[in-house]
Design a protein around this motif. Sequence first.
Motif, PDB file in Angstrom:
ATOM      1  N   LYS A  31       0.826  -1.205   0.000  1.00  0.00           N
ATOM      2  CA  LYS A  31       0.000   0.000   0.000  1.00  0.00           C
ATOM      3  C   LYS A  31       0.860   1.255   0.000  1.00  0.00           C
ATOM      4  O   LYS A  31       0.531   2.245  -0.673  1.00  0.00           O
ATOM      5  N   LEU A  35       0.685   4.048  -2.851  1.00  0.00           N
ATOM      6  CA  LEU A  35       0.394   5.449  -2.564  1.00  0.00           C
ATOM      7  C   LEU A  35       1.519   6.370  -3.010  1.00  0.00           C
ATOM      8  O   LEU A  35       1.264   7.494  -3.466  1.00  0.00           O
ATOM      9  N   LEU A 100      -9.133   2.934   0.132  1.00  0.00           N
ATOM     10  CA  LEU A 100      -8.021   2.039   0.447  1.00  0.00           C
ATOM     11  C   LEU A 100      -8.509   1.051   1.491  1.00  0.00           C
ATOM     12  O   LEU A 100      -9.082   1.455   2.509  1.00  0.00           O
TER      13      LEU A 100
END
Length: 344
Positions: A31, A35, A100
């Motif tokens: 993640k 990002l 998310l």
Amino acid sequence: MMSSSRFKSLWTHRFKKYTHIVGKFWSFALKYIHLRRLKSTLGERPLVAIILSEQMGDIIACEPVAREVRRRHPNGHIIWIVREPYIELVKYHPDLDGYLVEKCPGERVWLLRSGIYDQVYNMHISHRKCRYCPEDPVNPTSDKMGLTFDNYLDKGDLLYTFSQAAGLPALTDNPRLYIPESVRRQVSALKLQASPIVIHCQSSHVMRDWPAENWNHLVRWLLETYPHPIIEVGVNPIVSLEHPRFRSLCGQLSLLETAEVIHQARLFVGIESGPAHMANAGGTTGIILQGQLFDFVDYLTYSGRYKRGEGVTIVNYHGHPCAELPYADVQLAVQQQLGQPKLV
């Protein structure tokens, strides 16, 4: 000497714990990389995170936060951090650029510490930990408010309280649900009878529930007294009867399909739980069964129209759990909403 069952239980827990922690590490890493790549495409647009990953009713009630954050960051790339079961509730929101999926509160702590977000609106109360992770999630803003799990329902409705925990003004708007046409078509394909009474009988917490025998009694009375079809929604069916105007959809609908069924209802009758928030967000007239929850006696979780008392009757046996709510009180509330009974 440790018994074999205790030994097995101990090592099963350890296996799940260490598997979870390793999975959290990889989930965080993937993640974070995602990002970082996303931020590289945004130019000067800030990456803005709204964090409220669970529960269903909390997320629905706090939907206006997305609109307020978009007003504050018209050029921001705004994402909502959410647990997987609740993705639908934020997926189609027009003021969000995405979402998310959060693995656990421990992963949330790591992402916040990484500084990957340019602006954060965190609605969580401090110290709700993952059962396996050592990290202790802290929200300094909610701490300054003195907000804890022992008092948060005494502070006001969910939106009013959690919007302030996120560092926003106290919001009071009507929540909204955004249901795509594809979901409406799926519900239409069910060929439901028009203008049903929709009931929701069981929550994720037994202290919110009303006895099954009362629900069965209420449904039999409704079918004998009024012409409306009745639909039960939820996970597990509580009403056990066969009738041409009764249909159970328990365990058969997605979250937004459930919301659409409730939106089409003549009346919603349910306990204080997620589907009741769907009724509030969808503009459906509701009768909400509520009782004492832990030390919370006189509380209201709804903002907007239900908070103003518009289109809702809250049936509350003050000082007693919902299970002790008199059947006659609920029957009277239904009769007042539906009018004088007409024999079918």
